[in-house]
Write an enzyme that holds these catalytic residues in place. Sequence first.
Site, PDB file in Angstrom:
ATOM      1  N   LYS A  66      14.070 -12.015   3.694  1.00  0.00           N
ATOM      2  CA  LYS A  66      14.161 -10.777   2.903  1.00  0.00           C
ATOM      3  C   LYS A  66      15.330  -9.922   3.403  1.00  0.00           C
ATOM      4  O   LYS A  66      16.083  -9.357   2.617  1.00  0.00           O
ATOM      5  CB  LYS A  66      12.827 -10.015   2.967  1.00  0.00           C
TER       6      LYS A  66
ATOM      7  N   GLN B 148       4.401  -7.067   5.137  1.00  0.00           N
ATOM      8  CA  GLN B 148       4.265  -8.520   5.073  1.00  0.00           C
ATOM      9  C   GLN B 148       2.810  -8.939   5.298  1.00  0.00           C
ATOM     10  O   GLN B 148       2.172  -8.534   6.259  1.00  0.00           O
ATOM     11  CB  GLN B 148       5.185  -9.165   6.131  1.00  0.00           C
TER      12      GLN B 148
ATOM     13  N   ASP C  38       6.247  -4.619  -4.139  1.00  0.00           N
ATOM     14  CA  ASP C  38       5.444  -5.829  -4.329  1.00  0.00           C
ATOM     15  C   ASP C  38       4.567  -5.695  -5.581  1.00  0.00           C
ATOM     16  O   ASP C  38       4.003  -6.679  -6.057  1.00  0.00           O
ATOM     17  CB  ASP C  38       4.497  -6.017  -3.127  1.00  0.00           C
TER      18      ASP C  38
END
Length: 284
Positions: free
Chosen positions: A53, A97, A120
Amino acid sequence: MATIIDGKLVTAKIREEIKNESAAFEKETGVKPGLAVIIVGDDPASQVYVRNKGKACEEVGFYSEIHRLPEETTEEELLSLVHSLNENEKIHGILVQSPLPKHLDEALIVNNIRYEKDVDAFHPVNVGKIMIGDYNFLPCTPAGVMELLKAYDINVCGKEVAVVGRSNIVGKPQAMLMLHANATVTICHSRTKNLSEVLNRADVVVMAIGKAKFLKADMIKEGAVVIDVGMNRDENGKLCGDIDFEECEKKASYITPVPGGVGPMTITMLMKNTLTAAKTSLEK
Ligand code: NAP
């Protein structure tokens, strides 16, 4: 033989577009899109995802921060970091995460991310917005699947689509995006009776169950489009999807490989969401 949907090729093209769009946006407004990634503990797979990322941010010219916290981080400490990132003007997207260590309540942490920075799209507000079709962000993996279909001119309007898997991060939002694209959608799961019967009438099958090479050729109809979200290890430890690629390639019209199909799209969609978040942050 099926046409192989090349996720790496599509991702490279979209990242180039994001890079150009981001540069133009920064030139016009002086704002560089910024992403903060939080990782707690040292799960090796998560470390790789987080590194990728960071690299993707560099590639498209975003500002990024990676916050690596020790396994023993308390909920209070993690929440305090999330709250400070919520207020940080350089940061437009925040991602925690997954998976978090067991003593941390993942839902509580996600609910504390400002939904405008929830790139997200896991925050309940964003989930609700997707449901009613009024959204800024789409969850990255299902959005990546839709982009792959678009890149290959595969229109699902009026088609029978079967989504296998009903998780909150893949199956359910995938079904919703297919519905928004006017498909007739069936969601299958571990209790579905006669799965083969359902899949045999589907024009498009999206597999997201996490079972290596589960989908066999006799379960799909001739010419079906088969999309593989699964990421598993086969008996030799090799990365593979939920689709038996060798079998299904001979019967499908389009198929995604693993690796190199849906996988590369996920981080690219995260970049797209971060750029959107930066743009919408100026609209207030
Ligand atoms: P998950 O939360 O474990 O959900 C799995 C789903 O599959 C559940 O809904 C389950 O049904 C269903 N299922 C399991 N066995 C089944 C069977 N035999 N027949 C029909 N349905 C079955 O998994 P997930 O997080 O959605 O992930 C699914 C896969 O996608 C995994 O391999 C994961 O690694 C991969 N993934 C890839 C990406 C990417 O970027 N490419 C991103 C996310 C996930 P029940 O609900 O009835 O239990």
